[in-house]
Design a protein around this motif. Sequence first.
Motif, mmCIF file in Angstrom:
data_model
loop_
_atom_site.group_PDB
_atom_site.id
_atom_site.type_symbol
_atom_site.label_atom_id
_atom_site.label_comp_id
_atom_site.label_asym_id
_atom_site.label_seq_id
_atom_site.Cartn_x
_atom_site.Cartn_y
_atom_site.Cartn_z
ATOM 1 N N GLU B 652 0.843 -1.205 0.000
ATOM 2 C CA GLU B 652 0.000 0.000 0.000
ATOM 3 C C GLU B 652 0.869 1.242 0.000
ATOM 4 O O GLU B 652 0.580 2.219 -0.688
ATOM 5 C CB GLU B 652 -0.874 0.028 1.256
ATOM 6 C CG GLU B 652 -2.040 -0.912 1.220
ATOM 7 C CD GLU B 652 -2.815 -0.897 2.545
ATOM 8 O OE1 GLU B 652 -3.634 -1.803 2.731
ATOM 9 O OE2 GLU B 652 -2.578 0.003 3.394
ATOM 10 N N GLY B 653 1.947 1.201 0.783
ATOM 11 C CA GLY B 653 2.866 2.336 0.859
ATOM 12 C C GLY B 653 3.460 2.669 -0.499
ATOM 13 O O GLY B 653 3.612 3.838 -0.859
ATOM 14 N N GLN B 654 3.804 1.628 -1.260
ATOM 15 C CA GLN B 654 4.333 1.861 -2.604
ATOM 16 C C GLN B 654 3.290 2.533 -3.494
ATOM 17 O O GLN B 654 3.583 3.447 -4.256
ATOM 18 C CB GLN B 654 4.761 0.532 -3.250
ATOM 19 C CG GLN B 654 6.061 -0.003 -2.732
ATOM 20 C CD GLN B 654 7.181 0.987 -2.949
ATOM 21 O OE1 GLN B 654 7.543 1.299 -4.078
ATOM 22 N NE2 GLN B 654 7.721 1.522 -1.880
ATOM 23 N N GLU B 656 0.601 4.304 -2.590
ATOM 24 C CA GLU B 656 0.291 5.677 -2.157
ATOM 25 C C GLU B 656 1.423 6.640 -2.521
ATOM 26 O O GLU B 656 1.180 7.754 -3.001
ATOM 27 C CB GLU B 656 0.041 5.693 -0.643
ATOM 28 C CG GLU B 656 -1.251 4.980 -0.259
ATOM 29 C CD GLU B 656 -1.298 4.516 1.199
ATOM 30 O OE1 GLU B 656 -2.233 3.772 1.543
ATOM 31 O OE2 GLU B 656 -0.390 4.873 1.972
ATOM 32 N N GLY B 657 2.654 6.196 -2.286
ATOM 33 C CA GLY B 657 3.795 7.062 -2.590
ATOM 34 C C GLY B 657 3.951 7.295 -4.081
ATOM 35 O O GLY B 657 4.214 8.414 -4.533
ATOM 36 N N THR B 660 1.250 9.550 -5.444
ATOM 37 C CA THR B 660 1.507 10.944 -5.062
ATOM 38 C C THR B 660 2.552 11.564 -5.991
ATOM 39 O O THR B 660 2.415 12.712 -6.424
ATOM 40 C CB THR B 660 1.969 10.997 -3.588
ATOM 41 O OG1 THR B 660 0.946 10.384 -2.803
ATOM 42 C CG2 THR B 660 2.175 12.425 -3.128
ATOM 43 N N MET B 694 -3.122 16.087 -0.404
ATOM 44 C CA MET B 694 -3.419 14.688 -0.688
ATOM 45 C C MET B 694 -4.909 14.421 -0.817
ATOM 46 O O MET B 694 -5.713 14.880 -0.037
ATOM 47 C CB MET B 694 -2.833 13.792 0.418
ATOM 48 C CG MET B 694 -1.337 13.709 0.359
ATOM 49 S SD MET B 694 -0.771 13.088 -1.243
ATOM 50 C CE MET B 694 -0.401 14.599 -2.079
ATOM 51 N N PHE B 697 -7.275 8.548 -0.681
ATOM 52 C CA PHE B 697 -6.517 7.569 -1.470
ATOM 53 C C PHE B 697 -6.968 6.157 -1.128
ATOM 54 O O PHE B 697 -6.994 5.768 0.031
ATOM 55 C CB PHE B 697 -5.027 7.732 -1.156
ATOM 56 C CG PHE B 697 -4.137 7.308 -2.285
ATOM 57 C CD1 PHE B 697 -3.418 8.247 -3.008
ATOM 58 C CD2 PHE B 697 -4.033 5.975 -2.652
ATOM 59 C CE1 PHE B 697 -2.620 7.867 -4.075
ATOM 60 C CE2 PHE B 697 -3.236 5.582 -3.714
ATOM 61 C CZ PHE B 697 -2.521 6.531 -4.424
ATOM 62 N N VAL B 698 -7.332 5.382 -2.150
ATOM 63 C CA VAL B 698 -7.768 3.998 -1.920
ATOM 64 C C VAL B 698 -6.850 3.033 -2.675
ATOM 65 O O VAL B 698 -6.996 2.838 -3.877
ATOM 66 C CB VAL B 698 -9.226 3.769 -2.404
ATOM 67 C CG1 VAL B 698 -9.749 2.422 -1.912
ATOM 68 C CG2 VAL B 698 -10.128 4.905 -1.993
ATOM 69 N N PRO B 699 -5.878 2.427 -1.980
ATOM 70 C CA PRO B 699 -5.049 1.428 -2.653
ATOM 71 C C PRO B 699 -5.763 0.076 -2.672
ATOM 72 O O PRO B 699 -6.384 -0.314 -1.673
ATOM 73 C CB PRO B 699 -3.798 1.358 -1.775
ATOM 74 C CG PRO B 699 -4.218 1.848 -0.428
ATOM 75 C CD PRO B 699 -5.472 2.661 -0.579
#
Lengths: 159, 768
Positions: B652-654, B656-657, B660, B694, B697-699
């Motif tokens: 998820e971090g990947q 979202e980042g 962005t 931001m 955000f929905v990963p």
Amino acid sequence: MSKHSIMVNINGSDAEYEVDSSDTLLSLIREKAGLTGTKQGCNTGECGSCTVLVNGKPVNSCLMLAVEADGAQITTIEGLSANGLHPVQQAFIDAGAVQCGYCTPGMVLAAKALLDSNRSPSDDEIKRAIDGHLCRCTGYKKIIDAVKIASKKLLEEGS
Amino acid sequence: MQRRWVGKGIPSIVAAEKVTGKMVFGTDFALPGMLYGKVLRSTVPHARIKRIDTTKAERLLGVKAVITGADCPEHKYTVAGQPVADMTILAREKVYYVGDEVAAVAAISEDIAEEALELIEVEYEELPAVFDPEEAMKEGAPILHEELGSNIASHLDFVRGDPDEGFASSDAIVEGHFETQMVHQCYLEPHGAVAAWSGSGKLTMWIPTQSATLCRMTYAKALGLDPKDVRIIQLPLGGAFGGKLEYKLHPIVALLAKKAGAPVKLVNSRRDEFLAGTPRVPMKFYVRLGGKKDGTFTAKEMRIIAGNGAYTYYAPPILVSAATRHDCLYRIKNIRTKAWAVYTNQPATSCFRGFGNPQSHFAFESTIDMLAHELGIDPLEIRLRNASQSGDVTAHGWKMYSVGLTDCLKKSAEALGWEEKKKNKKPYRGVGIASCLHVSGNRSFLPFFDGSGAMVRVDGDCHVTVYSGEPDVGQGLRTTFAQIAAEELGIPPWDIEVALVDTEISPHGLGTYADRATTLGGNAVRIAAMDAKRQLRETAAQILGIAAGEISFGDGMFYSSDDPERKVSLAETARKASYLRGGAPIVGHGTFIPPDVVMIDPKTKYGNISCAYPFAVHAVEVEVDPETGNVKVLKFAAAHDLGYAINPLASEGQIEGGGTQGIGYALREELVTGSLGTENASFRAYEIPRASEMPEFVPILVESNDPNGPYGAKGLGEPALNATAAAIANAIFDAVGIRVTRIPVTPERMLNLLNEKLKTEGKPLSSG
Ligand code: FES
Ligand code: FES
């Protein structure tokens, strides 16, 4: 360039330093005090990586002159975990708010300062508190989550 | 099968180092007696160097070494695997852009080094310069590297199927012209390195790098050394995103250290970064796309002109990627492509997350929406109709074993509320969707090598260390590798160390780029852990006096399958194994060479370049402010087919980042360069996204289980922004009926477009 002798308290211990009038607080912390947890991302006050707490308030240490810190209480990231991880640090780990980690020390300190003055900040208040802090890795979502987790924890602890 | 440690969103195993400030990053590393370096850069875009005088700088107290082109090897070199050698470590005869490295100083402090730079006198004879790649291609344009004869750094020309026939059979044909800009990776930690030479003439460099292997190959070549005499030790990176492969700062610091006879550290200022980094390749696209009434794509034609910048880094393979990859998203058979990478007097362009695909997907996925509009088909529908499927072999010969594109389309649209938002359209609001795909390792990167190796070491205290040649670039690879080793060995991941890469210890690995590390490196780590486990099982068999084949493992215990009471712990087994071997640790070895992958044909670029292809779809809702022109992303649903999520939290971090970064690319970021060099060389002038901007955000993780991935896992990090700019551009069209053809869509540009529309149509956009 004139030399000055200043007295600062970094993370609870007093120390005297010889500094040049043009030295920044950041260079004092990283080079003279050897505390490299405080990061340098721009050196021009535009990224927040160099944030430390000066008398409890978050400051871009690259913009502050070392001589201006004479007599101040400074908390760097190394000073936060003297008694184990601070709840903000733990929350950053648990929420997955740390990727490369270069913005992390500054973010953690900004979050701590926010929570010290406001135990249950709203999303907007959190965003405002970290808006001067650039993070290129996370997209901020998990950082905001982390601050909320820490807020909850601190409220529960009633500390 | 029940999995214990993979598939779990555990926090990073090194996060505690980072939150406490204990992690020693590249910029934190120091050696005793170390000096500090600084680089003097060209102030003109194109010139002959008539004279350099360093005498005054050398005389400055505290200066220990000054180097110029005269101190560098004469031969030219380039990055690993690229055919054109066009650079020297410092400029020798000419400078090619504002920022070009001309001289360098090592001194006892950074301040003194900087002061010394000002004392170096350089006299230039200026030459005409060219900044636009299309201009640079024209007859009569100033030639940068005269010895190459032209400004064309690379050229592609290929046809698949029968494009003429395809266009002839189309019910509609649309044409578009798109432009993308140069952007900087903006990792928060600037480039830096420390170099030291041993008494016997060996060079060691401590570099926060994505590839110790490529650094060693390239710098050995650049410095004229035997690779055996170059050791690269990777340090933790404060972000990379493609920008931390080979870079001139590294061989420069090596030369400084040599001349000064002491270790030297060199760190870029943020201004150095913006002036002389290796930004994303800017591209211009001319696209034609044909389709049938039902939306089926019939033929596609594309011309790409890319800015190579002053030197050839990885722009040529990036061009191949930009020219081919998106064609494999859909079942499209008739393709004609021509593309050029062209030298300009700008920073050398190179890798940045996406490897040409944020650019090409912006152009192609925008064109698809134009066709959908022309045919009166919903943008989601036209993509679903053409989407590649598992088992397809694409027009470029790519074998796609697992394709989760259809799922990604459906899930992202659903999460965004596509239907509902389309039905209840609000003024100045719109929704957009775009797809992308990527690779998990790109075979065509280095002609002579592919694959990944790993070692898993288990010592007598049952302490486990994983060694791989693939560096963690901050995305969490060390945790991924620990989870994989943990899964196979049956111990918790936080009890496992994953070593930093060191060319004298780690197995040879190409490095962390092309989304290869999890898939290729992960497979190698898994196989190495299984090998270690096999050796431990044999020792357990010896201890228990039964055949290895009759031994089971569970809860940290080897036991007899027939008689579970006959057992020995993993820890005890490791201890015995070490004693039995005279103290030698158990070392499991693993190698993974991607099956069925080939070097693409050098002319036609045909061939299966990767063993697994990840997919993604971004669906966004935007709002256009008619007063300011500001485009705000309100909601962002990103569905990623990553094969299998070894760590859903990090995945998820990947997403979202990456998303962005995609927003920044689409709406804000642009290196403004010209005869003065980069004009917006600071974070104040070059804005990257901030927390307050931001969207919701929905990963979404889609697991298509690729047969070639470890546990099914494919790449993830790069596609995380490939589709974003196109999705935003498509949403802007839905919002205000304006087709954006150039990014970034800054408020100023958007306002101009709105005003133009107002002028031609003579009425305000009341309903958008
Ligand atoms: S280093 Fe101080 S704000 Fe960037
Ligand atoms: S985690 Fe890398 S910059 Fe924030």
